[in-house]
Design an enzyme around this catalytic site. Structure first.
Site: not given
Ligand code: NDP
Length: 451
Positions: A42, A47, A50, A177, A181, A434, A439
């Site tokens: 990681c 992660c 990346k 993945y 990516e 909003h 939303e």
């Protein structure tokens, strides 16, 4: 029998480090061995670097958006050497943080490779032998090259962060993945990206509509994505690697990167000799409490090939400590784990895909896709997607799939509601914020279909 340690952890990645620290906090005498750099996949080659590359790659579009909003900015060029220097320093800093956390927790660290000698003994590459009441294997996984002639000419995600320079062009193989990516990242950094995926659509296993939208938008952003395609042959030539594709293509690429899956690191560490059972894909077989077939040996994280994500490894490490050092048997809950794929566009997902849900029970599908305000103003054509899968019987939201900027951030919040068992009506009675993209999650009135 007196042991040197109460716990010996093999592997200094996310799962191992967390388990070591939390166990030490209970007063246990803990050691950890790591053969490479503290932080594991990681932090060192996954992660974290990346995501920093994702950030770097997004400036190209941001600059063109800025012009659309009235800013007088010129396109600059990306300097890989500058970025890589900063990246290396940042990873050094994070590795230091991990080491200090372990030191501060009183964990004894061995910068060495460890292997099991028996259910309570590890031998270190330094020649030392240490005994422990419990041993936790957290050795992670590694990328694999496919079994094809010439594959050794390619690189994997391990090497991508260390390149001396970025290639002009790259062929990325895979549709998971990592492939998707890096296709977005390298495309954003100005590399000409071609992607081969052997199946019909990228990101197998995820919601079909989301996969389709991501693939379309990757192509629109410039990734030359070919599904149903694999490499037939590859050879080194002047100026790069010559590749023949099963789609009839033949081209030379500066680099070929394989993102064709990862395997657990279970080789050569004495697992089977100690009696630990290994599964079909090379993973350590564990029960719900991460205990292996040998009662004193536990395993967490990618080496167990359950759900291969950092936060899951951390959870597994903490549940192990709860079970073994706090007398509170805690199984790991692998249900409804929210996750993000940092493709461009970004994808956030939790729960069942439409395809999986309809196999289980009758459902309603709520889905909307639209041009978000910020992109629309900038003249971009990309669309976002918000999708809810709802049980007809219980009205519970079984799955939520978001393709949008910051979808990873959004799905973390939706994940709480879904994990709590929120119904569609719970979503509906929440007032919209909003103007935002999300939303739409609380304003979808009619199902687009039932199944
Ligand atoms: P995946 O298993 O997700 O994807 C591997 C891809 O390679 C698939 O598309 C697969 O095709 C293809 N493939 C496999 N073998 C071959 C072959 N011989 N020839 C051609 N194609 C092949 O692995 P990744 O390496 O992308 O990622 C590993 C894991 O790391 C993920 O499962 C995930 O858990 C984790 N991860 C998570 C991230 C995140 O949370 N954002 C980021 C990166 C990794 P097919 O679909 O046909 O099998």
């Amino acid at each position: 029998m007196a042991f040197d340690f109460d716990l010996f952890v093999i592997g200094g990645g996310s799962g191992g480090v967390r388990a070591a620290r939390v166990a030490a906090a209970t007063g246990a005498k803990v050691a950890l061995a790591e053969e490479y750099r503290m932080g594991g996949t990681c932090v060192i080659r996954g992660c974290v670097p990346k995501k920093l590359m994702v950030f770097a790659s997004e400036f190209h579009e941001a600059m063109s958006d800025a012009r659309a909003y009235g800013w007088d900015v010129q396109d600059g060029s990306f300097n890989w050497t500058t970025f890589r220097g900063k990246l290396d320093s940042e990873l050094d800093r994070l590795e230091g943080v991990y080491r200090r956390l372990l030191d501060g927790s009183g964990v004894t660290v061995f910068d060495a490779r460890a292997a099991l000698a028996d259910p309570h003994t590890v031998t270190l590459s330094t020649g030392e032998t240490k005994t422990a009441k419990h041993i936790l294997v957290a050795t992670g996984g590694r990328p694999v090259l496919p079994d094809m002639p010439g594959a050794e000419l390619g690189i994997t995600s391990n090497e991508i962060f260390k390149l001396d320079q970025l290639p002009d062009s790259i062929l990325i193989v895979g549709g998971g993945y990592i492939a998707c990516e890096f296709a977005g990242i390298l495309n954003g950094l100005g590399v000409k990206v071609t992607q081969f995926y052997r199946g019909a659509q990228i990101l197998r296993g995820f919601d079909g509509e989301a996969r389709g939208l991501i693939a379309d938008q990757m192509r629109e952003r410039g990734v030359d994505l070919h599904c149903g395609t694999n490499i037939l042959s590859m050879e080194q030539v002047d100026g790069g690697i010559r590749v023949k594709g099963s789609n009839g293509s033949e081209a030379t690429y500066g680099q070929v990167m394989f993102a064709t899956g990862r395997v657990p690191n279970t080789d050569g560490i004495g697992l089977e000799e100690a009696g630990v059972k290994i599964g079909r894909r090379g993973e350590i077989a564990v029960d719900d409490y991460s205990q292996t077939a040998v009662p004193s040996i536990y395993a967490v994280g990618d080496v167990t090939n359950r759900v291969n994500l950092t936060p899951v490894a951390i959870r597994e490490g903490m549940a192990f400590v709860e079970t073994v050092f706090k007398g509170n048997p805690t199984p790991v809950d692998h249900d409804l784990i929210p996750s993000a794929v940092f493709t461009q566009p970004e994808f956030g997902t939790v729960g069942l895909s439409e395809e999986d849900a309809r196999e289980i029970e009758p459902i309603e599908v709520y889905c909307t896709s639209f041009k978000p305000m910020n992109h629309s103003f900038a003249g971009r054509s990309d669309r976002v997607m918000m999708k809810l899968i709802v049980s007809k019987a219980t009205r519970k939201v079984l799955g939520c799939h978001i393709v949008a900027d910051h979808a990873g951030e959004l799905i973390q919040m939706v994940g709480i509601a879904v994990k709590m068992g929120a119904t569609k009506e719970d979503f509906d009675r929440t007032v919209a914020v909003h103007p935002t993209i999300s939303e739409e999650l609380v304003t979808m009135k009619e199902p687009v279909r039932s199944a």
